[in-house]
Design an enzyme around this catalytic site. Structure first.
Site, PDB file in Angstrom:
ATOM      1  N   SER A   1       0.830  -1.198   0.000  1.00  0.00           N
ATOM      2  CA  SER A   1       0.000   0.000   0.000  1.00  0.00           C
ATOM      3  C   SER A   1       0.870   1.256   0.000  1.00  0.00           C
ATOM      4  O   SER A   1       2.068   1.200   0.274  1.00  0.00           O
ATOM      5  CB  SER A   1      -0.904   0.015   1.238  1.00  0.00           C
ATOM      6  OG  SER A   1      -1.824  -1.061   1.210  1.00  0.00           O
TER       7      SER A   1
ATOM      8  N   CYS B   1      -4.161   8.823  27.311  1.00  0.00           N
ATOM      9  CA  CYS B   1      -3.101   8.619  28.293  1.00  0.00           C
ATOM     10  C   CYS B   1      -1.975   7.770  27.712  1.00  0.00           C
ATOM     11  O   CYS B   1      -1.672   6.670  28.197  1.00  0.00           O
ATOM     12  CB  CYS B   1      -3.677   7.991  29.559  1.00  0.00           C
ATOM     13  SG  CYS B   1      -4.781   9.090  30.442  1.00  0.00           S
ATOM     14  N   GLU B   2      -1.377   8.257  26.649  1.00  0.00           N
ATOM     15  CA  GLU B   2      -0.246   7.619  25.981  1.00  0.00           C
ATOM     16  C   GLU B   2       0.682   8.711  25.468  1.00  0.00           C
ATOM     17  O   GLU B   2       0.233   9.641  24.793  1.00  0.00           O
ATOM     18  CB  GLU B   2      -0.710   6.775  24.783  1.00  0.00           C
ATOM     19  CG  GLU B   2      -1.630   5.625  25.104  1.00  0.00           C
ATOM     20  CD  GLU B   2      -0.886   4.426  25.671  1.00  0.00           C
ATOM     21  OE1 GLU B   2       0.360   4.402  25.563  1.00  0.00           O
ATOM     22  OE2 GLU B   2      -1.554   3.549  26.230  1.00  0.00           O
TER      23      GLU B   2
ATOM     24  N   TYR C   1       2.068   3.232  12.507  1.00  0.00           N
ATOM     25  CA  TYR C   1       2.939   3.169  11.337  1.00  0.00           C
ATOM     26  C   TYR C   1       3.973   4.287  11.285  1.00  0.00           C
ATOM     27  O   TYR C   1       4.682   4.413  10.288  1.00  0.00           O
ATOM     28  CB  TYR C   1       2.105   3.256  10.049  1.00  0.00           C
ATOM     29  CG  TYR C   1       1.122   2.140   9.846  1.00  0.00           C
ATOM     30  CD1 TYR C   1       1.484   0.816  10.048  1.00  0.00           C
ATOM     31  CD2 TYR C   1      -0.173   2.407   9.428  1.00  0.00           C
ATOM     32  CE1 TYR C   1       0.572  -0.208   9.845  1.00  0.00           C
ATOM     33  CE2 TYR C   1      -1.089   1.389   9.222  1.00  0.00           C
ATOM     34  CZ  TYR C   1      -0.710   0.083   9.434  1.00  0.00           C
ATOM     35  OH  TYR C   1      -1.607  -0.929   9.225  1.00  0.00           O
TER      36      TYR C   1
END
Length: 467
Positions: free
Chosen positions: A238, A393-394, A366
């Site tokens: 892709s 929360c990341e 990605y």
């Protein structure tokens, strides 16, 4: 380019200058047309799509919201249909699918690729012609295959020996015949992210040509009474910008096609060479137009067929994200703007919005690049390098890693991100119990709801823990 740093790439030398391809604009208010749908314009700094100012759209529908430009979507779909005249053009349901989109595709003469029972259910609900549906997937369940057989799906792309046996048993039980394509891996490395390159040997899709598994799969399909062999299917990946990568794949797939005719006495009528064509997410991307892609693909196939003295099979193509990707943008409201001190006295501007990885996981998954623009007003402030981040929360909850935005971006502003039509809403989640945004269609100055916003009632409906 930034170099490695023990505290992470964000602290590396040169990180605050952004990637090498990102240029500081003379005016941070201006749009880069190649990144946006065809109807996107700015007036006094306010972004409009389909004749609808996004400030008005947010007042009516809230934020965050996906904005689907119907005119752009259908123009792109028809462009592929017309450029690839004589081919069967399959829209990638996995990129984004709903009943509205399925009806547009049906009306405009495209076919539909699905890869799950849920996507097939959408096609059925939309009344999509089942003979124009292709069913992909490396692990289709018995129930999914039963449904495909019962609905009369036009072709099933088989991906394993177990699936051939499974499908043959189902067709025998139902006294039906199913058209079958055989997914093959041609051993070609597409120049794309490892997780979206799909034709090299060491991955889960397809039968290897080199090992002989592909030819064996052909033999097994030919001996199954309820299976009608249509041809071979290849897909190299892709986000591919030209047709050069298809040359080796086409040569290997057509060599197998010719071998089947010579050794097994069967001339397969069709062939699918995939597609996965790319779009412009940022100014570093330079995708080809459908007519260029069609000319390149046809030249490759015609050359190989002439060289082998075989007739050209009927070809299928799968544009992938190239239809819906540019046709949608996401609009967010800014909640906070934070200047963060880094090593050496440097500072970075973090623009936090009311969405994030729950509506666009691609940056985290990605390392994808996106662009953004201030969408609700004009600004005379100088451009500043910023990072658009989400509310989850990341630390990796990043929407746009690097972009020049006006230096006075503030809470309450709207920021829009182009190129979010493919794999954003379709991969959206309820992480942190977030509610998935709506998809709002726009055309001729009017809005219409394609997918409504989720509610807390939707979120709690599956929670049966309270009596």
């Amino acid at each position: 380019m930034p170099t490695a740093h023990p505290s992470g790439w964000a602290h590396a030398d040169g990180a605050l200058r952004g990637p090498h391809w990102l240029r500081e604009p003379a005016d941070a208010n201006e749009l880069v047309p190649a990144l946006w749908s065809r109807t996107a314009t700015k007036t006094d700094g306010v972004l409009s799509v389909g004749g609808v100012p996004l400030t008005e759209l947010v007042r009516e529908h809230g934020s965050p919201a996906f904005v689907l430009d119907e005119d752009d979507f259908r123009t792109r779909a028809r462009a592929f249909r017309d450029a690839f005249a004589g081919y069967e053009v399959f829209y990638a349901g996995k990129a984004f699918l709903c009943t509205t989109v399925a009806r547009w595709l049906a009306e405009d003469g495209l076919s539909l690729d699905v890869c799950s029972g849920g996507e097939l259910a959408v096609a059925e609900r939309a009344g999509f012609p089942m003979e124009r549906v292709g069913f992909h997937g490396n692990n289709k369940t018995v129930r999914e295959l039963e449904r495909a057989v019962d609905l009369g799906v036009g072709r099933v792309v088989v991906d394993s020996f177990a699936e051939i046996e499974r499908l043959a048993a189902l067709t025998a039980e139902r006294d039906r015949t199913m058209g079958v394509m055989i997914r093959v891996t041609a051993g070609v490395e597409a120049h794309t992210h490892e997780y979206i390159a799909t034709a090299h040997e060491d991955q889960k899709f397809g039968f290897s040509i080199a090992s002989g598994d592909a030819l064996e799969a052909v033999r097994r399909v030919l001996t199954a009474p309820g299976l009608r062999l249509l041809g071979l299917h290849s897909h190299i990946g892709s986000q591919i910008f030209d047709t050069s990568g298809f040359e080796v794949a086409a040569r290997r797939v057509l060599a197998l096609h010719a071998r089947v005719a010579e050794e097994l006495g069967t001339e397969m009528p069709e062939m699918d060479l995939g597609g996965g064509f790319g779009i412009a997410y940022t100014t570093q991307d330079d995708p080809s137009e459908p007519a260029q892609l069609a000319a390149g693909m046809s030249e490759i196939v015609d050359h190989e067929c002439r060289a082998r003295g075989i007739s050209r099979p009927r070809l299928s193509i799968e544009p992938g994200r190239a239809i819906v990707g540019p046709s949608m943008c996401t609009v967010y409201e800014v909640g906070t703007v934070k200047e963060v001190a880094l090593d050496g006295g440097a500072r970075r501007s973090y623009v936090s919005v009311d969405g994030g990885m729950s509506d666009n996981i691609r940056t985290a998954l990605y390392d994808a690049d996106y662009s953004a623009t201030l969408a609700s007003r004009a600004s005379e402030a100088s451009p500043t390098l910023a990072r658009v981040v989400g509310k989850h929360c990341e630390a990796g909850d990043i929407v746009v890693k690097d972009e020049f935005l006006p230096g006075d971006v503030r809470p309450g502003d709207l920021v829009a991100v182009p190129g979010t039509g493919a794999y954003c809403r379709s991969m959206a989640s309820n992480y942190n119990h977030a509610l998935r945004p709506p998809v709002i269609g726009v055309r001729d100055g009017k809005t219409f709801t394609v997918l409504r916003r989720e509610t807390e009632a939707d979120l709690l409906a599956t929670d049966v823990g309270v009596a």
